[in-house]
Scaffold this motif. Structure first.
Motif, PDB file in Angstrom:
ATOM      1  N   TYR A  44     -33.745 -33.173   4.097  1.00  0.00           N
ATOM      2  CA  TYR A  44     -34.227 -32.381   2.962  1.00  0.00           C
ATOM      3  C   TYR A  44     -34.654 -30.983   3.390  1.00  0.00           C
ATOM      4  O   TYR A  44     -34.576 -30.036   2.639  1.00  0.00           O
ATOM      5  CB  TYR A  44     -35.418 -33.067   2.292  1.00  0.00           C
ATOM      6  N   PHE A  45     -35.157 -30.901   4.631  1.00  0.00           N
ATOM      7  CA  PHE A  45     -35.744 -29.631   5.070  1.00  0.00           C
ATOM      8  C   PHE A  45     -34.894 -29.012   6.157  1.00  0.00           C
ATOM      9  O   PHE A  45     -34.483 -29.683   7.096  1.00  0.00           O
ATOM     10  CB  PHE A  45     -37.150 -29.870   5.613  1.00  0.00           C
ATOM     11  N   GLU A  46     -34.647 -27.743   6.000  1.00  0.00           N
ATOM     12  CA  GLU A  46     -33.982 -27.051   7.088  1.00  0.00           C
ATOM     13  C   GLU A  46     -35.024 -26.110   7.666  1.00  0.00           C
ATOM     14  O   GLU A  46     -35.321 -25.068   7.103  1.00  0.00           O
ATOM     15  CB  GLU A  46     -32.787 -26.278   6.552  1.00  0.00           C
ATOM     16  N   VAL A  47     -35.596 -26.538   8.791  1.00  0.00           N
ATOM     17  CA  VAL A  47     -36.670 -25.748   9.378  1.00  0.00           C
ATOM     18  C   VAL A  47     -36.029 -24.580  10.102  1.00  0.00           C
ATOM     19  O   VAL A  47     -35.397 -24.735  11.137  1.00  0.00           O
ATOM     20  CB  VAL A  47     -37.522 -26.608  10.332  1.00  0.00           C
ATOM     21  N   ARG A  48     -36.165 -23.392   9.497  1.00  0.00           N
ATOM     22  CA  ARG A  48     -35.453 -22.221  10.008  1.00  0.00           C
ATOM     23  C   ARG A  48     -36.154 -21.642  11.223  1.00  0.00           C
ATOM     24  O   ARG A  48     -35.578 -21.477  12.267  1.00  0.00           O
ATOM     25  CB  ARG A  48     -35.389 -21.144   8.910  1.00  0.00           C
ATOM     26  N   ASP A  49     -37.420 -21.238  11.052  1.00  0.00           N
ATOM     27  CA  ASP A  49     -38.111 -20.622  12.195  1.00  0.00           C
ATOM     28  C   ASP A  49     -39.604 -20.821  12.057  1.00  0.00           C
ATOM     29  O   ASP A  49     -40.109 -21.232  11.011  1.00  0.00           O
ATOM     30  CB  ASP A  49     -37.790 -19.134  12.280  1.00  0.00           C
ATOM     31  N   HIS A  50     -40.259 -20.524  13.106  1.00  0.00           N
ATOM     32  CA  HIS A  50     -41.720 -20.559  13.073  1.00  0.00           C
ATOM     33  C   HIS A  50     -42.176 -19.152  12.761  1.00  0.00           C
ATOM     34  O   HIS A  50     -41.892 -18.220  13.506  1.00  0.00           O
ATOM     35  CB  HIS A  50     -42.264 -21.042  14.417  1.00  0.00           C
ATOM     36  N   ALA A  51     -42.847 -18.974  11.663  1.00  0.00           N
ATOM     37  CA  ALA A  51     -43.232 -17.628  11.247  1.00  0.00           C
ATOM     38  C   ALA A  51     -44.352 -17.107  12.140  1.00  0.00           C
ATOM     39  O   ALA A  51     -45.178 -17.879  12.613  1.00  0.00           O
ATOM     40  CB  ALA A  51     -43.700 -17.654   9.801  1.00  0.00           C
ATOM     41  N   PRO A  52     -44.360 -15.785  12.386  1.00  0.00           N
ATOM     42  CA  PRO A  52     -45.393 -15.212  13.268  1.00  0.00           C
ATOM     43  C   PRO A  52     -46.777 -15.248  12.628  1.00  0.00           C
ATOM     44  O   PRO A  52     -47.771 -15.431  13.333  1.00  0.00           O
ATOM     45  CB  PRO A  52     -44.925 -13.777  13.491  1.00  0.00           C
ATOM     46  N   SER A  53     -46.831 -15.092  11.323  1.00  0.00           N
ATOM     47  CA  SER A  53     -48.158 -15.045  10.700  1.00  0.00           C
ATOM     48  C   SER A  53     -48.110 -15.643   9.305  1.00  0.00           C
ATOM     49  O   SER A  53     -47.042 -15.831   8.729  1.00  0.00           O
ATOM     50  CB  SER A  53     -48.637 -13.593  10.594  1.00  0.00           C
ATOM     51  N   GLU A  54     -49.271 -15.901   8.794  1.00  0.00           N
ATOM     52  CA  GLU A  54     -49.369 -16.466   7.458  1.00  0.00           C
ATOM     53  C   GLU A  54     -48.806 -15.490   6.416  1.00  0.00           C
ATOM     54  O   GLU A  54     -48.119 -15.883   5.481  1.00  0.00           O
ATOM     55  CB  GLU A  54     -50.834 -16.769   7.152  1.00  0.00           C
ATOM     56  N   ALA A  55     -49.108 -14.215   6.640  1.00  0.00           N
ATOM     57  CA  ALA A  55     -48.634 -13.200   5.691  1.00  0.00           C
ATOM     58  C   ALA A  55     -47.112 -13.171   5.659  1.00  0.00           C
ATOM     59  O   ALA A  55     -46.487 -13.116   4.590  1.00  0.00           O
ATOM     60  CB  ALA A  55     -49.190 -11.827   6.072  1.00  0.00           C
ATOM     61  N   ALA A  56     -46.512 -13.227   6.863  1.00  0.00           N
ATOM     62  CA  ALA A  56     -45.050 -13.192   6.939  1.00  0.00           C
ATOM     63  C   ALA A  56     -44.458 -14.404   6.225  1.00  0.00           C
ATOM     64  O   ALA A  56     -43.460 -14.301   5.497  1.00  0.00           O
ATOM     65  CB  ALA A  56     -44.604 -13.171   8.396  1.00  0.00           C
ATOM     66  N   ALA A  57     -45.069 -15.563   6.426  1.00  0.00           N
ATOM     67  CA  ALA A  57     -44.576 -16.791   5.804  1.00  0.00           C
ATOM     68  C   ALA A  57     -44.661 -16.691   4.289  1.00  0.00           C
ATOM     69  O   ALA A  57     -43.726 -17.032   3.564  1.00  0.00           O
ATOM     70  CB  ALA A  57     -45.387 -17.987   6.292  1.00  0.00           C
ATOM     71  N   ARG A  58     -45.784 -16.175   3.805  1.00  0.00           N
ATOM     72  CA  ARG A  58     -45.951 -16.060   2.365  1.00  0.00           C
ATOM     73  C   ARG A  58     -44.910 -15.122   1.770  1.00  0.00           C
ATOM     74  O   ARG A  58     -44.399 -15.337   0.680  1.00  0.00           O
ATOM     75  CB  ARG A  58     -47.380 -15.564   2.073  1.00  0.00           C
ATOM     76  N   GLU A  59     -44.579 -14.072   2.559  1.00  0.00           N
ATOM     77  CA  GLU A  59     -43.584 -13.130   2.060  1.00  0.00           C
ATOM     78  C   GLU A  59     -42.212 -13.806   1.941  1.00  0.00           C
ATOM     79  O   GLU A  59     -41.478 -13.586   0.980  1.00  0.00           O
ATOM     80  CB  GLU A  59     -43.503 -11.919   2.993  1.00  0.00           C
ATOM     81  N   LEU A  60     -41.883 -14.638   2.925  1.00  0.00           N
ATOM     82  CA  LEU A  60     -40.608 -15.365   2.871  1.00  0.00           C
ATOM     83  C   LEU A  60     -40.543 -16.235   1.609  1.00  0.00           C
ATOM     84  O   LEU A  60     -39.516 -16.326   0.939  1.00  0.00           O
ATOM     85  CB  LEU A  60     -40.440 -16.245   4.111  1.00  0.00           C
ATOM     86  N   LEU A  61     -41.676 -16.851   1.307  1.00  0.00           N
ATOM     87  CA  LEU A  61     -41.750 -17.700   0.119  1.00  0.00           C
ATOM     88  C   LEU A  61     -41.551 -16.859  -1.143  1.00  0.00           C
ATOM     89  O   LEU A  61     -40.808 -17.203  -2.055  1.00  0.00           O
ATOM     90  CB  LEU A  61     -43.113 -18.385   0.093  1.00  0.00           C
ATOM     91  N   GLN A  62     -42.246 -15.711  -1.129  1.00  0.00           N
ATOM     92  CA  GLN A  62     -42.185 -14.786  -2.255  1.00  0.00           C
ATOM     93  C   GLN A  62     -40.750 -14.317  -2.516  1.00  0.00           C
ATOM     94  O   GLN A  62     -40.289 -14.251  -3.649  1.00  0.00           O
ATOM     95  CB  GLN A  62     -43.081 -13.585  -1.930  1.00  0.00           C
ATOM     96  N   LEU A  63     -40.063 -14.021  -1.422  1.00  0.00           N
ATOM     97  CA  LEU A  63     -38.705 -13.497  -1.551  1.00  0.00           C
ATOM     98  C   LEU A  63     -37.685 -14.588  -1.844  1.00  0.00           C
ATOM     99  O   LEU A  63     -36.519 -14.298  -2.083  1.00  0.00           O
ATOM    100  CB  LEU A  63     -38.293 -12.778  -0.259  1.00  0.00           C
ATOM    101  N   GLY A  64     -38.116 -15.824  -1.757  1.00  0.00           N
ATOM    102  CA  GLY A  64     -37.165 -16.906  -2.036  1.00  0.00           C
ATOM    103  C   GLY A  64     -36.343 -17.283  -0.824  1.00  0.00           C
ATOM    104  O   GLY A  64     -35.412 -18.075  -0.920  1.00  0.00           O
ATOM    105  N   ARG A  65     -36.686 -16.711   0.351  1.00  0.00           N
ATOM    106  CA  ARG A  65     -35.936 -17.082   1.558  1.00  0.00           C
ATOM    107  C   ARG A  65     -36.350 -18.466   2.026  1.00  0.00           C
ATOM    108  O   ARG A  65     -35.618 -19.139   2.718  1.00  0.00           O
ATOM    109  CB  ARG A  65     -36.204 -16.080   2.679  1.00  0.00           C
ATOM    110  N   ALA A  66     -37.578 -18.842   1.699  1.00  0.00           N
ATOM    111  CA  ALA A  66     -38.063 -20.171   2.077  1.00  0.00           C
ATOM    112  C   ALA A  66     -38.472 -20.922   0.822  1.00  0.00           C
ATOM    113  O   ALA A  66     -39.014 -20.350  -0.118  1.00  0.00           O
ATOM    114  CB  ALA A  66     -39.257 -20.057   3.025  1.00  0.00           C
TER     115      ALA A  66
END
Ligand code: ATP
Ligand code: MG
Lengths: 377, 321
Positions: free
Chosen positions: A77-99
């Motif tokens: 179900y999950f394709e674990v792409r990468d380990h994000a450097p920071s919480e902010a970066a991760a949230r941005e990925l979510l925001q952009l729909g990349r994650a």
């Protein structure tokens, strides 16, 4: 002069067969529609989406955290792409729909787990489309419990069972694999037949009128019933060809179980095929030209698709929609096909679904016979 | 005489417009009856009513001794109808088309009948070719063969030779005459004068009404037309000049000559004598041809029709109380 002659019926049937064989476009439609629909509904339109992009924020770095990530990968179900450097970066990925998901594993996760403190693992989900995230979330909650069961060492075995280490909202409670094809493919058989059978015969008489051949046909002694049945009979064979295509694919590609008797299904399908052909032939006596006939066919196809229980669960629809759906042959054929294939239903089980189809067919044929014109007036 | 078609007062209206207006027709056995009239005059509509494809709004009569209003199904069995537009299946081969028609009429010994029909058509070698791939002339011949296969007693041909070359047309007419000699009755529409002259009798209609009927000489004689042929240089200018003269009803270019026709012979003769005194042009009276007569009939019918239409308009505009 007789009002029905087998010889004239035979003439019309033979003629239709030859024309069908020569009409490449129609033949392509006959074979193409089942194949395309199977691939679309069977593979592409999958209500159980997998490989959803997931980002992990692992502040712990311990073996248990890694075990969870590994298990998520394996689940599909999950394709674990990468380990994000920071919480902010991760949230941005979510925001952009990349994650689709961000998994937060807190700093002292391993330590607190070993102490039996039930540490929290936060999964942030892009829930814009609940249908997309639901199955994955459900799978995750099962999987967490399983992984940690296996990985917690002996003395900590007491932590097994009971509440898991993470609470996730569970949308679906069982069938972690949720194979939608089992439900879709038998239904698809009915959908394909509704679509092609209606369109093929909807064109039958309007085509004669548009090409000018109707004038010649009317000048001959041929009778309405002979023309109408003569145009229906050849396409029964086509309907069976399509059923075989879909059932073959159901078996070979999707491993759909076939619990009941195929012979029964084939026998009962005759009624459904003829009902749809009658709808088409009726449209073609009503329509002025081929375009109108095709529009009518779609006008019939849409409610069949939406209200029969193929797209949406029949019981979830409001009363009026169920009433409309109850008149449509597809609704009853879906129950028959699913019943026979998935539940092993016998004739007695499906008999109540037969008479509504027969009634519908009789009504529609009556309209066709009434509307078929013996003159050009 | 043994009448195959005997109908009276046949009328058809399409949405208030009278397309066939009280038409009578009598055609005897073995007769080739020509049916002429300008475009839209109602020929096709009339033929469709004869074979039961349209229901007349008024009128009565018999076709092959059967009631045209009530025994249409029985009439169909004995009539061969060749439609104006090709109406066999273009996606069936020549043989398949003939076979289909033969089956519908339950032709006895069908295979032999189809084979014979192909042989007579001269298409035995190409019987597998699709009808849609045939040239226009061959399509017409196939259509004729198809409507003969059940050995009808009456043949209704709607412009069977439109777009067919002269040689094929002559062969076509030779065959029609042979069939008629064998007792087949033929009603045929055409726009060609030479074909009209090959008919035993003709009927001419315009605006749905019958204007003339009889043998070709009869029709010409009854029209009471006097015609002059004018030859020489500068004909277009002459034509314009003649049209302005009194008593000349129609001035029509005919190849390298002009045909001037009128029903008022004395006045026209005076006008012409005046016009051609000492000129370079020849002017000689001739017997009018069928075409002169038809043009005259059509003109008269148009005047009548327009006057009729105008009259009904003024009636509608009558002051209301
Ligand atoms: N089904 C119909 N509905 C309305 N009007 C019609 C219909 N069929 C024919 N008409 C009209 O009736 C008139 C006579 O048509 P018809 O086809 O009989 O003429 P025709 O003499 O065969 O002409 P042509 O020499 O061009 O073939 C025309 O004005 C035509 O527009
Ligand atoms: Mg016509």
């Amino acid at each position: 002069m007789s009002w029905f002659s087998p010889g004239r019926l035979r003439a019309v049937v033979l003629k239709e067969f030859v024309q069908m064989r020569r009409d490449r476009a129609t033949f392509a439609m006959i074979v193409g529609i089942p194949v395309v629909q199977l691939l679309l509904f069977g593979y592409a339109i999958n209500s159980d989406p997998r490989h959803l992009p997931t980002v992990v924020l692992d502040a712990d770095g311990g073996p248990y955290a890694r075990a969870i990530v590994q298990a998520m990968r394996r689940s599909g179900y999950f394709e674990v792409r990468d380990h994000a450097p920071s919480e902010a970066a991760a949230r941005e990925l979510l925001q952009l729909g990349r994650a689709q998901f961000v998994l937060n594993i807190p700093v002292d996760f391993s330590r607190r787990l070993l102490r039996g403190e039930r540490p929290a693992v936060l999964l942030e989900a892009d829930a814009t489309d609940p249908a997309a995230t639901g199955p994955a979330l459900a799978a995750l909650s099962l999987l967490m419990a399983g992984v940690l069961d296996r990985d917690l060492p002996g003395p900590l075995a007491e932590l097994h069972g009971g509440a898991g280490p993470v609470e996730l909202l569970v949308h679906r409670h069982f069938n972690p694999e949720n194979i939608t094809q089992y439900n879709t493919v038998p239904g698809l058989m009915g959908v394909v037949l509704t679509m092609t059978m209606v369109i093929i015969t909807a064109l039958a008489i309007t085509r004669e009128r548009e090409r000018g051949t109707m004038e010649n046909l009317l000048a001959t002694p041929v009778r309405p019933l002979e023309v109408l049945t003569g145009k229906i009979l050849p396409y029964i064979a086509v309907g069976y060809l399509q059923i075989s295509l879909v059932l073959g694919a159901a078996r070979l590609l999707f491993d759909v179980p076939m619990e009941g008797s195929l012979a029964l299904l084939y026998a009962v399908a005759l009624l459904f095929i003829v009902a749809n052909l009658s709808v088409g032939i009726t449209f073609s006596t009503l329509a002025k030209n081929q375009l109108q006939a095709v529009q009518m066919a779609f006008f019939f196809f849409l409610p069949s698709l939406l209200l029969s229980g193929f797209m949406f669960p029949f019981r979830g629809m409001p009363g009026w929609a169920q009433a409309v759906g109850g008149c449509l042959p597809l609704t009853h054929f879906l129950r028959i096909a699913r019943g026979v294939l998935l539940k092993g239903a016998g004739f007695a089980d499906i008999a109540p679904e037969l008479w509504p189809i027969a009634l519908f067919m009789a009504a529609v044929m009556a309209v066709a016979l009434k509307r078929y014109r013996r003159t050009l007036d | 005489m043994d009448l195959v078609i005997d109908v009276q007062g046949i009328t058809k209206r399409f949405g208030g417009k009278t397309v066939v207006n009280g038409l009578d027709m009598q055609v005897g056995r073995g007769e080739i009856h020509g049916f002429l009239g300008p475009n839209g005059s109602g020929k096709t509509t009339f033929i469709r009513m004869l074979c039961g494809l349209l229901t007349p709004d008024a009128g009565s009569g018999a076709c092959l001794g059967l009631d045209v209003l009530r025994q249409q199904a029985a009439i169909r069995l004995q009539v061969g109808y060749m439609t104006q537009r090709f109406s066999l299946y273009e996606d069936l081969s020549i043989r398949e088309n003939l076979d289909f028609v033969a089956r519908l009429y339950a032709v006895p010994d069908r295979r032999a009948a189809v084979a014979e029909s192909l042989e007579r058509l001269g298409l035995a070698g190409r019987s597998r070719q699709l009808a849609g791939q045939l040239s226009g002339g061959w399509k017409q011949r196939l259509a004729l063969a198809a409507c003969l296969i059940h050995r009808p007693k009456l043949l209704l041909l709607d412009e069977p030779t439109a777009g067919v070359d002269p040689k094929a047309r002559r062969e076509f007419w030779d065959e029609i005459h042979q069939l008629a000699a064998g007792g087949l009755t033929v009603l045929v529409t055409t726009h060609y004068m030479d074909e009209a002259e090959r008919c035993h009798r003709i009927a001419y209609i315009a605006y749905g009404s019958l204007l003339a009927r009889g043998t070709v000489p009869e029709v010409i004689a009854r029209a009471g037309l006097a015609t002059w042929e004018i030859g020489g240089p500068d004909l277009p200018r002459t034509a314009a000049r003649l049209r302005a003269l009194p008593g000349l009803e129609q001035v029509v270019a005919f190849g390298g000559t002009l045909h001037v026709s009128t029903r008022d012979r004395a006045r026209a003769q005076a006008s012409l004598a005046e016009a051609f005194r000492g000129g370079a042009q020849r002017c000689a009276e001739i017997t009018p041809g069928l075409e002169d007569v038809f043009i005259s009939l059509m003109g008269a019918a148009r005047d009548n029709f327009e006057r009729g239409a105008a009259a009904s308009e003024t009636r509608e505009e009558a002051p209301r109380p």
